[in-house]
Design an enzyme around this catalytic site. Structure first.
Site, PDB file in Angstrom:
ATOM      1  N   CYS A   2       0.833  -1.259   0.066  1.00  0.00           N
ATOM      2  CA  CYS A   2      -0.105   0.059   0.159  1.00  0.00           C
ATOM      3  C   CYS A   2       1.069   1.201  -0.099  1.00  0.00           C
ATOM      4  O   CYS A   2       1.978   0.993   0.556  1.00  0.00           O
ATOM      5  CB  CYS A   2      -1.095   0.203   1.173  1.00  0.00           C
ATOM      6  N   ARG A  28       3.384   0.347  -5.315  1.00  0.00           N
ATOM      7  CA  ARG A  28       3.312  -0.206  -4.009  1.00  0.00           C
ATOM      8  C   ARG A  28       1.981  -1.155  -3.877  1.00  0.00           C
ATOM      9  O   ARG A  28       1.841  -1.840  -2.860  1.00  0.00           O
ATOM     10  CB  ARG A  28       3.198   0.817  -2.955  1.00  0.00           C
ATOM     11  N   TRP A  70      -2.928  -2.645  -1.544  1.00  0.00           N
ATOM     12  CA  TRP A  70      -2.743  -4.121  -1.762  1.00  0.00           C
ATOM     13  C   TRP A  70      -3.244  -4.981  -0.800  1.00  0.00           C
ATOM     14  O   TRP A  70      -2.798  -4.722   0.105  1.00  0.00           O
ATOM     15  CB  TRP A  70      -0.973  -4.249  -1.925  1.00  0.00           C
ATOM     16  N   ASN A  96      -0.982   1.923   5.889  1.00  0.00           N
ATOM     17  CA  ASN A  96      -0.106   0.993   5.462  1.00  0.00           C
ATOM     18  C   ASN A  96       0.366   0.018   6.527  1.00  0.00           C
ATOM     19  O   ASN A  96       0.853   0.551   7.459  1.00  0.00           O
ATOM     20  CB  ASN A  96       0.735   1.517   4.616  1.00  0.00           C
ATOM     21  N   GLY A  97       0.009  -1.222   6.296  1.00  0.00           N
ATOM     22  CA  GLY A  97       0.593  -2.306   7.370  1.00  0.00           C
ATOM     23  C   GLY A  97      -0.463  -3.122   7.797  1.00  0.00           C
ATOM     24  O   GLY A  97      -1.433  -3.277   7.040  1.00  0.00           O
ATOM     25  N   GLU A 458      16.320 -16.777 -11.581  1.00  0.00           N
ATOM     26  CA  GLU A 458      15.946 -15.505 -11.794  1.00  0.00           C
ATOM     27  C   GLU A 458      14.907 -15.612 -13.039  1.00  0.00           C
ATOM     28  O   GLU A 458      13.924 -14.938 -13.178  1.00  0.00           O
ATOM     29  CB  GLU A 458      17.151 -14.586 -12.177  1.00  0.00           C
ATOM     30  N   LYS A 462      10.920 -14.529 -13.467  1.00  0.00           N
ATOM     31  CA  LYS A 462      10.220 -13.560 -14.356  1.00  0.00           C
ATOM     32  C   LYS A 462       9.191 -14.131 -15.099  1.00  0.00           C
ATOM     33  O   LYS A 462       8.220 -13.581 -15.308  1.00  0.00           O
ATOM     34  CB  LYS A 462      11.435 -13.202 -15.353  1.00  0.00           C
ATOM     35  N   GLU A 465       6.117 -14.273 -12.747  1.00  0.00           N
ATOM     36  CA  GLU A 465       5.373 -13.184 -12.303  1.00  0.00           C
ATOM     37  C   GLU A 465       4.846 -12.405 -13.616  1.00  0.00           C
ATOM     38  O   GLU A 465       3.927 -11.721 -13.290  1.00  0.00           O
ATOM     39  CB  GLU A 465       6.151 -12.533 -11.362  1.00  0.00           C
ATOM     40  N   HIS A 481      17.533 -36.292 -10.119  1.00  0.00           N
ATOM     41  CA  HIS A 481      16.975 -36.546  -8.546  1.00  0.00           C
ATOM     42  C   HIS A 481      15.487 -36.718  -8.351  1.00  0.00           C
ATOM     43  O   HIS A 481      15.226 -36.570  -7.325  1.00  0.00           O
ATOM     44  CB  HIS A 481      17.772 -35.996  -7.486  1.00  0.00           C
ATOM     45  N   LYS A 572       5.392  -3.773  -6.253  1.00  0.00           N
ATOM     46  CA  LYS A 572       6.703  -3.581  -6.233  1.00  0.00           C
ATOM     47  C   LYS A 572       7.634  -3.554  -5.047  1.00  0.00           C
ATOM     48  O   LYS A 572       8.717  -4.211  -4.873  1.00  0.00           O
ATOM     49  CB  LYS A 572       7.026  -2.275  -6.863  1.00  0.00           C
TER      50      LYS A 572
HETATM   51  C1  AGP Z   1      11.321  -9.083  -8.830  1.00  0.00           C
HETATM   52  O1  AGP Z   1      11.036  -9.333 -10.059  1.00  0.00           O
HETATM   53  C2  AGP Z   1      10.208  -9.220  -7.909  1.00  0.00           C
HETATM   54  N1  AGP Z   1       9.149  -8.375  -8.209  1.00  0.00           N
HETATM   55  C3  AGP Z   1      10.450  -9.533  -6.310  1.00  0.00           C
HETATM   56  O2  AGP Z   1      10.986 -10.930  -6.233  1.00  0.00           O
HETATM   57  C4  AGP Z   1      11.516  -8.701  -5.722  1.00  0.00           C
HETATM   58  O3  AGP Z   1      12.991  -8.813  -6.273  1.00  0.00           O
HETATM   59  C5  AGP Z   1      11.598  -8.945  -4.379  1.00  0.00           C
HETATM   60  O4  AGP Z   1      10.338  -8.750  -3.614  1.00  0.00           O
HETATM   61  C6  AGP Z   1      12.580  -8.151  -3.391  1.00  0.00           C
HETATM   62  O5  AGP Z   1      12.514  -6.586  -3.662  1.00  0.00           O
HETATM   63  P1  AGP Z   1      13.713  -5.817  -2.914  1.00  0.00           P
HETATM   64  O6  AGP Z   1      14.697  -5.952  -4.059  1.00  0.00           O
HETATM   65  O7  AGP Z   1      13.002  -4.308  -3.311  1.00  0.00           O
HETATM   66  O8  AGP Z   1      13.963  -6.018  -1.667  1.00  0.00           O
END
Ligand code: AGP
Length: 577
Positions: A2, A28, A70, A96-97, A458, A462, A465, A481, A572
């Site tokens: 949020c 956010r 959020w 927020n929280g 990584e 991607k 998400e 395995h 984000k």
């Molecule tokens: C990355 O594409 C993601 N959105 C997510 O994994 C992100 O890297 C993670 O939440 C960590 O965020 P930060 O680097 O702001 O701590």
């Protein structure tokens, strides 16, 4: 997560201004949006801020608060959207929280006749104050709130007819921007960095009353002096320009942003990176902590340092305390783009209690992670708007490579930006064509070994998400395995094969023999890969191979017509546990 915004102005401001400021915090959370003014107006709705902004009435105001959500407690609905009023509509809050003991508080308030309209934990805050103010003044009520609530909060509260905002916080971020005729309250400096470069950052369990002037208090209600910081945030690249999405814009900026970080490490941040290196040398134990993409960067950091005989480990922030013993001889290196990730902050607070030293690598200056650190370096990637981390990951790795170079690794980072540009220019069309053949697939496996293992993870992240494909990034050696059982005719497998990595070639053959549809990415021309990325240095291949994965996730999602920059359920900045 949020985002919250508050404005207290000496002159009248258009209500559209508060929503425009809120838009800068949309990364956010983007489930719903709303604002409230001190004349009692409350407007809120689900959906995008841009749509809300278009439809909203233009009202003049001097004191207002706004919120982008959020969802945590309660689904995505108009009722659950903030702001929330008390029963009389006199007090209005944004939050927020998460208030962990909200059910207990709600129970008490229900018995006293309060009526709730939402399923949120946040709504209890307005009612809590309505009750308290019956026999206490506002300052004492806030002190009580801080004592009686468990959980995390950044709260802005207004009272009908008053030109003041009451602001209090614990664990969730909050900053006060100081303009010439206005004060801004925001979850972070993005919310007001186009208006002022002066800010005060709230520490935990502090509160402030902001009207014609501002006053800060500690958790007992004693007045405190706070330092006004001048911040510089000179890399605003938030306009999408000609690009269809921020994600592709941010991928294409990678050459430029890598040049910027290397340049800075050679110059203005040089002393700092030497200091970090010294902290590493002096520590008995070095541990990286991070989440998501930043964790994969940490794993690469461990790999690079291991190449030059510097021992370190990387632990996912949310699991940190279960997997390590730390003391004053431990160095914790936190890596976080936003610098606000709650899991990282909690781990750092835990480490601080144990007297460990703390260094950090962040993108957002003055973020909470930076402020809690003994030493902090910035990756200077500029603002990243798309939820998926792309350019910030590449800059994190570049900084870690620089660190390894200081210890004897020999990677020429001055030409890195050229390799990046070349990778994008030579392969974008090919990746787009590949995406057209993969977009209907439900599962994709990505294999790596050694330094390509974090890259495999990584790329898989991607693919999850952005195009919503179930993807697994794994060690090539682990296939046999168990996971090999899932490979059947036509299963897509992306194989990252570094120069002369015979073991990885064998793992690739193993899946091919079971009918997998293999896509190879390599810097070894003689194996005739699907994507040949010219570089003699494996460490540079780590970067260019990632870019192929980023482009693939982008183009598959585009083919599926998905909301690329704001994927469902994500935000984000992950400021919840
Ligand atoms: C990355 O594409 C993601 N959105 C997510 O994994 C992100 O890297 C993670 O939440 C960590 O965020 P930060 O680097 O702001 O701590």
């Amino acid at each position: 997560m949020c985002g919250i915004i508050g404005i207290v102005s000496q002159g009248y401001v258009s209500s559209k201004e508060i929503i425009k400021a809120l838009k800068r915090l949309e990364y956010r959370g983007y489930d719903s949006v709303g604002y409230a003014l001190n004349d009692g107006t409350i407007e809120k709705d689900t959906g995008q801020i841009a749509v809300f902004l278009e439809k909203m009435e233009d009202k003049k105001f001097k004191t207002g608060i706004a919120h982008t959500r959020w969802a945590t407690h309660g689904g995505v609905s108009k009722e659950n959207a903030h702001p929330h009023p008390d029963c009389s509509g006199n007090l209005i809050i944004v939050h927020n929280g998460i208030i962990k003991n909200y059910l207990d508080i709600k129970d008490t308030l229900l018995k006293k006749g309060h009526v709730f309209k939402s399923e949120t934990d946040s709504e209890i805050i307005a009612h809590y104050f309505e009750e308290k103010l019956k026999n206490k003044d506002m300052k004492q009520a806030i002190v009580d709130f801080m004592k009686e609530t468990k959980g995390t909060f950044a709260v802005l509260m207004i009272k009908k007819g008053e030109n003041e905002i009451y602001a209090f916080k614990r664990d969730s971020p909050l900053a006060l921007g100081i303009g010439s005729k206005e004060f801004y309250l925001s979850s972070d400096i993005y919310g007001f960095s186009d208006k002022t470069s002066k800010a005060i950052f709230f520490d935990d369990d502090e509160f402030a009353i902001i009207g014609e002037e501002y006053k800060f208090y500690d958790k007992e209600g004693n007045p405190i002096e706070k330092e006004v910081k001048e911040f510089e945030w000179g890399f605003f690249e938030e306009e999408k320009e000609a690009y269809e999405h921020y994600m592709i814009k941010e991928i294409k900026e990678e050459g430029k942003t890598v040049r910027r970080i290397i340049n800075s490490l050679n110059n203005e941040q040089h002393k700092k990176i030497l200091e970090l290196n010294e902290m590493i040398t002096n520590a008995k134990k070095v541990c990286f902590i991070a989440s998501g993409t930043s964790y994969f960067a940490s794993l690469l950091g461990v790999y690079f340092l291991n190449r030059v005989n510097v021992e370190s480990q990387a632990i996912i922030a949310s699991e940190f305390k279960h997997f390590i013993k730390i003391d004053e001889n431990t160095l914790i290196v936190a890596i976080s783009q936003s610098g606000e990730t709650m899991d990282v902050l909690k781990a750092l607070k835990f480490a601080k209690k144990k007297k460990a030293k703390i260094a950090s690598i962040v993108n957002v200056p003055y973020s909470s992670v930076q402020r809690i650190s003994d030493l902090s370096l910035e990756i200077l990637a500029g603002q990243e708007i798309c939820v998926a981390a792309t350019k910030t990951f590449i800059n994190q790795i570049s900084l870690l490579l620089y660190l390894a170079n200081l210890n004897g690794l020999n990677v020429n980072l001055d030409t890195l930006h050229e390799r990046i540009q070349e990778t994008i220019e030579n392969n974008e069309k090919k990746v787009e064509a590949l995406a057209q053949t993969l977009y209907k697939k439900r599962d994709i496996y990505v294999l790596g070994r050694g330094f390509t293992y974090p890259i495999a993870r990584e790329i898989a992240l991607k693919l999850k998400e952005i195009p919503y494909i179930h993807a697994e990034g794994m060690m090539g050696g682990e296939l046999k395995h168990g996971t090999l059982a899932l490979i059947e005719e036509g299963t897509p497998v992306i194989s990252l094969i570094a120069y002369s990595d015979d073991e990885m070639i064998s793992n690739t053959k193993e899946v091919e023999a079971r009918g997998a549809r293999v896509v190879t990415i390599s810097n070894d021309e003689k194996i005739d890969p699907d994507f040949y990325l010219r570089t003699s240095k494996d460490e540079k291949f780590a970067i260019t191979a990632t870019i192929i994965g980023q482009l693939l996730a982008y183009y598959i999602a585009r083919e599926k017509e998905l909301p690329i920059d704001k994927p469902r359920n994500l935000a984000k900045s992950v400021t919840v546990e």
